[in-house]
Scaffold this active site. Structure first.
Site, PDB file in Angstrom:
ATOM      1  N   GLY A  72       0.805  -1.222  -0.115  1.00  0.00           N
ATOM      2  CA  GLY A  72      -0.098  -0.032   0.040  1.00  0.00           C
ATOM      3  C   GLY A  72       0.812   1.158  -0.118  1.00  0.00           C
ATOM      4  O   GLY A  72       0.480   2.221  -0.759  1.00  0.00           O
ATOM      5  N   ASN A 152      -7.881   3.911   8.862  1.00  0.00           N
ATOM      6  CA  ASN A 152      -7.304   2.624   9.463  1.00  0.00           C
ATOM      7  C   ASN A 152      -7.212   2.687  10.972  1.00  0.00           C
ATOM      8  O   ASN A 152      -7.157   1.845  11.538  1.00  0.00           O
ATOM      9  CB  ASN A 152      -5.893   2.592   8.829  1.00  0.00           C
ATOM     10  N   GLN A 180      -7.564  -0.268   3.753  1.00  0.00           N
ATOM     11  CA  GLN A 180      -8.228  -0.995   4.575  1.00  0.00           C
ATOM     12  C   GLN A 180      -9.785  -1.433   4.494  1.00  0.00           C
ATOM     13  O   GLN A 180     -10.540  -1.994   5.097  1.00  0.00           O
ATOM     14  CB  GLN A 180      -8.472   0.139   6.010  1.00  0.00           C
ATOM     15  N   SER A 200      -3.519  -3.481  -0.737  1.00  0.00           N
ATOM     16  CA  SER A 200      -2.251  -4.485  -0.183  1.00  0.00           C
ATOM     17  C   SER A 200      -2.726  -5.822   0.094  1.00  0.00           C
ATOM     18  O   SER A 200      -3.789  -6.019   0.789  1.00  0.00           O
ATOM     19  CB  SER A 200      -1.914  -3.540   1.274  1.00  0.00           C
ATOM     20  N   ALA A 201      -2.038  -6.652  -0.025  1.00  0.00           N
ATOM     21  CA  ALA A 201      -2.049  -8.220   0.115  1.00  0.00           C
ATOM     22  C   ALA A 201      -2.280  -8.443   1.651  1.00  0.00           C
ATOM     23  O   ALA A 201      -3.156  -9.544   2.130  1.00  0.00           O
ATOM     24  CB  ALA A 201      -1.238  -9.102  -0.630  1.00  0.00           C
ATOM     25  N   CYS A 326       2.085   1.862  11.420  1.00  0.00           N
ATOM     26  CA  CYS A 326       3.097   2.484  11.018  1.00  0.00           C
ATOM     27  C   CYS A 326       3.618   3.513  11.568  1.00  0.00           C
ATOM     28  O   CYS A 326       4.789   4.057  11.686  1.00  0.00           O
ATOM     29  CB  CYS A 326       2.864   3.227   9.412  1.00  0.00           C
TER      30      CYS A 326
END
Length: 384
Positions: A72, A152, A180, A200-201, A326
């Protein structure tokens, strides 16, 4: 054996067994470089094509509009920097919100150093930007709008469909961070009105280190990395074939289970929320009751430091978060909760619970039992 309840699925999810098996096979058997002309390379290339097909089908877009990235953060960087620098002759004004993920806010900050002007829109108490504020912020030199779909930290759903509609006749690139929301709530049909979308995986039971960027076919943006010309020149570098294969499998499983998984998460979230309200005094629910994703619940336990409660829960096998993964190692306040107008005590005591469809009612009830005890004990400790 100690019971474990993993409630930090917004940070990352557990890789499904079927996904891990696909990754393993790609690493040990189908290990060719997709740019090679021999059979091993062609097998790897077919893996990429199949993954594009599966992901594009889920999104309702064209296969050629899917580009693979490392996740992402890279997708957001390519989208925002690439679009801004490509459109800078038309204008240098960007619109975003003050509750975006750091991979959007930090990029916008870097672009400001290069002469771009960025408008950071406020949000209401529900964490949602007002469409009227977006309209009023648009100028003649506005070239890019970037708004996340689901926040998020608190799970607020942003009005991306309405924003797409109001700018459809303007030459403005619209980027949506869907990291998200993907697999949790429905995206706009065919991504109508959206120019760029980040995925994003590892948020959907796939491997880490792989993601995707949807880019509308008629949109031209500059690449950030030059090299071998992979991903049709937008993202050079040998593709992460095992990761992409795992991503593909995760999306296949997700598509089959989307409705039931969403329902399970929504019910679990409501059970957790109701239990917290009924069993524990002096709590503030920061996630809006309406217009929020089914998997995120953010709660402030007044009188308790969030980090202390996190570790107290961990001692009982319950894993939660104090905000964005993050930025959790940085001693900074949640910019999201501050933007929502939360008091300092509410910000410092906020815990994020993020569910998966594999969380059972027993898991929720166990969490509530431990929560009630630990919050009570920690509040006693503070009063001493």
């Amino acid at each position: 054996m100690r019971k474990e309840v993993y409630l930090d699925n917004s940070a990352t999810t557990k890789v499904l067994k079927e996904v891990a098996e696909e990754v393993y096979k790609a690493m040990l058997e189908d290990y060719g470089n997709p740019s090679s002309l021999h059979n091993k390379g062609l097998t790897a290339e077919r893996t990429l094509r199949e993954a594009r097909r599966v992901i594009s089908k889920f999104l309702g877009v064209e296969e050629k509009e899917i580009y693979f990235t490392s996740g992402g953060t890279e997708s957001n960087n390519i989208a925002i920097k690439g679009a801004a620098k490509t459109k800078n002759r038309k204008g240098k004004h960007i619109i975003t919100t003050c509750v975006e993920h750091p991979s959007v806010l930090e990029v916008c900050g870097e672009l400001e150093k290069e002469g771009f002007k960025v408008t950071y829109l406020p949000v209401g108490e529900d964490g949602i930007v007002r469409v009227s504020d977006v309209i009023n912020a648009v100028k003649e030199d506005t070239v890019l709008i970037s708004v996340m779909h689901v926040n998020n930290e608190v799970g607020s759903i942003q009005p991306v469909e309405e924003i797409a509609e109001i700018i459809k006749d303007r030459e403005i690139v619209f980027h949506v961070d869907a990291v998200q929301s993907f697999g949790k709530i429905n995206l706009p049909l065919g991504l109508k009105g959206i120019s760029l979308l980040s995925l994003s995986a590892h948020k959907v039971y796939g491997p880490k280190g792989v993601g995707a960027l949807f880019k509308r076919e008629d949109l031209k943006i500059e690449p950030l990395v030059n090299g071998g010309g992979q991903e049709r020149g937008l993202r050079s570098g040998t593709e992460n074939v095992p990761g992409i294969r795992g991503f593909c499998k995760a999306v296949e499983i997700l598509e089959k289970n989307f409705s039931i998984w969403t329902k399970i998460m929504k019910n679990g979230k409501e059970r957790l929320k109701r239990g917290i309200i009924d069993l524990i005094e002096d709590v503030v629910i920061n996630t809006p009751a309406e217009k929020s994703a089914p998997h995120i619940l953010n709660v402030s336990f007044l009188g308790v430091k969030a980090e202390v409660l996190l570790h107290a829960l961990e001692n009982h096998g319950i894993f939660v978060s104090t905000g964005s993964a993050c930025s959790s190692h940085k001693k900074i306040k949640s910019h999201v909760l501050v933007a929502m107008g939360k008091k300092e005590e509410e910000v410092e005591s906020a815990v994020r619970f993020s569910l998966s469809p594999f969380i059972t009612e027993d898991d929720i009830d166990y969490t509530l039992e431990i929560l009630k005890t630990q919050v009570k004990e920690l509040r006693k400790f503070k009063r001493r």
